[in-house]
Design an enzyme around this catalytic site. Structure first.
Site, short mmCIF file in Angstrom:
data_model
loop_
_atom_site.label_atom_id
_atom_site.label_comp_id
_atom_site.label_asym_id
_atom_site.label_seq_id
_atom_site.Cartn_x
_atom_site.Cartn_y
_atom_site.Cartn_z
N ASN A 10 0.75 -1.01 0.00
CA ASN A 10 -0.03 0.06 0.18
C ASN A 10 0.94 1.20 -0.08
OD1 ASN A 10 -1.76 2.05 0.34
ND2 ASN A 10 -2.29 1.51 2.44
N LYS A 12 0.22 4.60 -0.31
CA LYS A 12 -0.38 5.65 0.16
C LYS A 12 0.01 6.81 -0.60
CE LYS A 12 0.20 3.16 4.79
NZ LYS A 12 0.13 3.50 6.38
N HIS A 95 -9.41 1.64 5.02
CA HIS A 95 -8.11 1.85 5.70
C HIS A 95 -8.21 2.77 6.94
CE1 HIS A 95 -3.93 2.66 6.62
NE2 HIS A 95 -3.55 1.80 5.98
N GLU A 97 -6.70 5.15 7.88
CA GLU A 97 -6.30 6.57 7.48
C GLU A 97 -7.59 7.22 6.75
OE1 GLU A 97 -1.67 5.49 7.27
OE2 GLU A 97 -2.72 5.87 5.21
N GLU A 167 -5.04 -4.48 10.56
CA GLU A 167 -4.01 -3.15 11.05
C GLU A 167 -4.47 -2.63 12.35
OE1 GLU A 167 -2.19 -2.27 6.80
OE2 GLU A 167 -3.69 -0.80 7.32
N GLY A 173 3.08 2.55 10.69
CA GLY A 173 4.09 3.54 10.50
C GLY A 173 5.00 3.78 11.79
N SER A 213 3.57 -1.99 10.22
CA SER A 213 5.13 -2.28 10.26
C SER A 213 5.85 -3.56 9.73
CB SER A 213 5.63 -1.84 11.66
OG SER A 213 5.40 -0.43 11.77
#
Length: 250
Positions: A10, A12, A95, A97, A167, A173, A213
């Site tokens: 991904n 991003k 996701h 985010e 996730e 991250g 990660s």
């Protein structure tokens, strides 16, 4: 039941179209694999050059989002039919985010998953908990709820085609990774809730990824877990290191 692992990068909001094409040109031979499904999920403007560069390779191409309508007055949005016609075969939906920064709800994610299945694009449906939720001891309840909402109103046959990505938000991250046991516990719970709603046969066929990660060093241990069928890889998918994750068995 042997499920084929699926390892998706991904990207991003990274890589210009030119950078994307160059990266794929360099990586396609390195990450080609018959043992696992490999996918690059890239920004909308990168889809065309990436699809061109990867044509004829074993690597699938996914978008990072899409709208749940085929067309309409939704300025700035991208429809599933646009993606399908381009040759996109996967799409990341829900996701954390998107949920956090763009206010996506479980209901919207559910509409998008249904629409992706309708047009023949494989949805990678994300779920995950915050650090506060984990510390409050509600991780499993939270994930079960997200999965039930996300798959609401979808038939067992269609659910088999969905990829679910767990996730933990606190591990995205941050450099913190859930231990393989923590990741397995939640992925097992996801498979259990799918089984409760759709039956064990369906649950056994659904592929569940871990994301947060994932890197060249921890991939093999994570993917060895009984209910982890690959990874949704963030930062490491933008680097040469991605090949180590794809070839984790070597």
């Amino acid at each position: 039941m042997m499920r084929k692992k699926i390892i998706a990068g991904n990207w991003k909001m990274n890589k210009t179209p030119k950078e994307a094409a160059e990266f794929c040109k360099e990586m396609k031979s390195k990450v080609a694999s018959s043992e696992v499904d490999v996918v690059f999920c890239v920004p909308f403007v990168d889809l065309h050059p990436v699809l061109e560069e990867l044509q004829g390779s074993r690597i699938g191409v996914g978008a990072e989002n899409m709208h749940f309508e085929n067309s309409g007055a939704y300025t700035g949005e991208i429809s599933p039919l646009m993606l399908k016609e381009m040759g996109v075969s996967y799409v990341v939906l829900g996701h954390s985010e998107r949920r956090q920064f763009f206010n996506e709800t479980d209901e919207m994610v559910n509409k998008k998953v249904k629409k992706a299945l309708e047009v023949g694009i494989t949805p990678i449906m994300c779920c995950g908990e915050t650090l506060e939720q984990r510390e409050a001891g509600i991780t499993i309840e939270w994930i079960r709820m997200q999965v039930k909402f996300g798959l609401s109103g979808i038939s067992a046959e269609e659910v088999k085609k969905v990829v679910i990505a767990y996730e933990p938000i606190w591990a995205i991250g941050t450099g913190k990774t859930a231990t393989s046991e923590q990741a397995q516990e939640v992925c097992k719970a996801i498979r259990q809730v799918v089984g409760e709603v759709y039956g064990q046969n369906t649950a056994d066929q659904v592929r569940i990824q871990y994301g947060g990660s994932v890197n060249g060093k921890n991939a093999a241990e994570l993917f060895a877990m009984a209910d982890i069928d690959g990874g949704l890889v963030g930062g490491a998918s933008l680097k040469d290191e991605f090949q180590e994750i794809v070839h984790y068995q070597k």
